[in-house]
Design an enzyme around this catalytic site. Structure first.
Site, PDB file in Angstrom:
ATOM      1  N   GLU A 181       0.797  -1.219   0.000  1.00 41.28           N
ATOM      2  CA  GLU A 181       0.000   0.000   0.000  1.00 41.28           C
ATOM      3  C   GLU A 181       0.834   1.276   0.000  1.00 41.28           C
ATOM      4  O   GLU A 181       0.824   2.062   0.957  1.00 41.28           O
ATOM      5  CB  GLU A 181      -0.973  -0.022   1.185  1.00 41.28           C
ATOM      6  CG  GLU A 181      -1.967  -1.168   1.073  1.00 41.28           C
ATOM      7  CD  GLU A 181      -2.979  -1.239   2.193  1.00 41.28           C
ATOM      8  OE1 GLU A 181      -3.948  -2.002   2.058  1.00 41.28           O
ATOM      9  OE2 GLU A 181      -2.808  -0.522   3.215  1.00 41.28           O
ATOM     10  N   GLU A 239      -4.771  -8.421  -0.884  1.00 40.61           N
ATOM     11  CA  GLU A 239      -5.208  -8.163   0.497  1.00 40.61           C
ATOM     12  C   GLU A 239      -6.579  -7.526   0.525  1.00 40.61           C
ATOM     13  O   GLU A 239      -6.855  -6.565  -0.205  1.00 40.61           O
ATOM     14  CB  GLU A 239      -4.230  -7.246   1.237  1.00 40.61           C
ATOM     15  CG  GLU A 239      -4.631  -7.026   2.704  1.00 40.61           C
ATOM     16  CD  GLU A 239      -3.771  -5.991   3.410  1.00 40.61           C
ATOM     17  OE1 GLU A 239      -2.539  -6.035   3.253  1.00 40.61           O
ATOM     18  OE2 GLU A 239      -4.349  -5.134   4.107  1.00 40.61           O
TER      19      GLU A 239
END
Length: 425
Positions: A176, A265
């Site tokens: 991320e 994810e």
């Protein structure tokens, strides 16, 4: 733990602001309610789509503790009462002294046939500098003169695991990079630069960019840069708050030939409710369906494997959300190919199909409050019988026995608020 907790709380706040999916509150239908009919589901074994790499989840021993030996077998085993996971995601610790934390689980997952991937949250501290990013005065980024050293760091982790019995399927550049208040930021340009100039030296498949919300501004520049794209093997994405409308990715279909597309994810629909809340857990079945059919991902990876909101409860038992995952993971194995099937034959009914050898696997999610009489017709393939498994309010992936197939068709009743998997023979 502080970093993990802060990360989850801040993400939860972001999702709340976006408008998280609400809990289903429809009333249970009265006993004896009528069974509705649906359009026939046509399954075409010759219309092949993406190759499936697997379904799985994350372990992070430093933040929540490791799985026990029994929990590893529940997660990655394929028999009754198992999740059937075929992908394990682990962190890349910034310090080499911590590289063995998740090794035991990675080894057992490998022994049970799972692929292992790894994602870093931060480079080693010596490679990082702070900068001002909006109101954040202590934002972190990788120093430009450390790109080569960072590639070597990732390569060294890959080598460490290989020397200890785990061959990584792939390693990410950064978890991320566009939601990094608590870890290390990367701009799209920085990601492209690293991929162009340094990622080619990494000795396993490279995953990027792992945007927290499948934001295309992170991945479009990679797809549009031939040199960067050449050094990427897997375009990885997370689906936190991503609308179904943003699941398809035309640019990847146009330019991603030879690359894999993984969802690495997510938790869904939230991290605040119990994973046993029913019928809310059926949201997971629909989410996986859409990830396979509309986004055409090749892998679907949950956040923590063992968590109150995850596929395995803290007591090591499979949750209702986990049962929904097992309907895919146990039966749709790595190397299977998704094939064309009528995806939405009735309101609130979602169907996907997969081809593995001579067998066809069908997963049907009925989120409706009425049972559905559903016909399935197989084209360009043969079958003599079909076995089925059911999850509803009272059962988890329960065998429903075997029925016959006549002239390539079979008809079954999909109970209200249920998910079923069918496997032909």
């Amino acid at each position: 733990m502080t970093q993990a907790r802060n990360g989850m709380l801040s993400r939860r706040a972001v999702l709340a602001a976006m408008g998280a999916v609400p809990v289903l509150t429809a009333a249970t239908p009265a006993a004896g309610a009528a069974v509705t009919a649906a359009a026939a589901v046509v399954i075409d074994r010759s219309a092949q789509r993406q190759t499936i790499r697997g379904f799985g989840g994350m372990t992070h021993a430093a933040w929540i503790g490791d799985l026990t030996a029994a929990q590893r077998d529940t997660a990655f085993g394929t028999g009754e009462g198992r999740l059937g996971f075929s992908v394990l995601r682990i962190p890349v610790p910034e310090n080499q002294a911590d590289w063995g934390r998740d090794l035991a689980t990675a080894r057992r997952a490998t022994e049970l046939g799972a692929a292992v991937i790894a994602s870093p949250w931060n480079p080693p501290a010596r490679m990082v500098e702070t900068f001002v990013r909006g109101s954040q005065t202590n934002a972190r980024r990788l120093r430009y003169d450390m790109y080569g050293a960072y590639a070597q760091h990732l390569n060294d982790f890959n080598t460490y695991l290989r020397n200890n019995g785990v061959n990584l399927y792939g390693i990410s550049v950064q978890n991320e990079p566009d939601y990094a208040h608590d870890w290390t930021w990367w701009t799209p340009a920085e990601m492209v630069r690293f991929l162009r100039e340094n990622a080619g030296s990494i000795g396993t498949r490279v995953i990027a960019p792992e945007s927290f919300q499948y934001l295309k501004n992170m991945s479009d520049p990679i797809l549009n840069d031939a040199a960067a794209l050449a050094n990427v093997d897997i375009l990885g994405a997370h689906l936190y708050g991503t609308s179904f409308a943003n699941f398809p990715y035309p640019l990847f279909k146009q330019k991603g030939a030879g690359k894999e597309l993984w969802m690495t994810e997510v938790y869904y629909p939230n991290s605040s409710d119990s994973a046993d809340l029913w019928p809310q857990a059926l949201d997971v079945g629909e989410h996986i369906h859409r990830a396979m059919v509309e986004a055409e991902f090749q892998a679907y990876v949950w956040w923590y494997i063992r968590r109150g909101y995850g596929p395995m409860r803290e007591d090591g038992q499979i949750s209702k959300r986990g049962a929904n995952m097992a309907h895919f993971a146990r039966f749709v194995r790595p190397g299977y190919v998704r094939i064309e099937a009528t995806a939405n034959p009735a309101s609130n009914v979602y169907v996907s199909a997969y081809r593995g050898g001579n067998s066809t696997v069908v997963v049907a999610v009925n989120k409706g409050t009425a049972a559905v009489s559903q016909q399935f017709t197989l084209r360009n393939g043969t079958a003599s019988s079909v076995s089925s498994w059911l999850t509803d309010a009272s059962r988890n992936v329960a065998s429903q026995g075997t029925t016959g197939v006549s002239n390539g068709s079979f008809t079954v009743t999909l109970p209200a608020r249920s998910v079923m998997t069918f496997v032909t023979a």
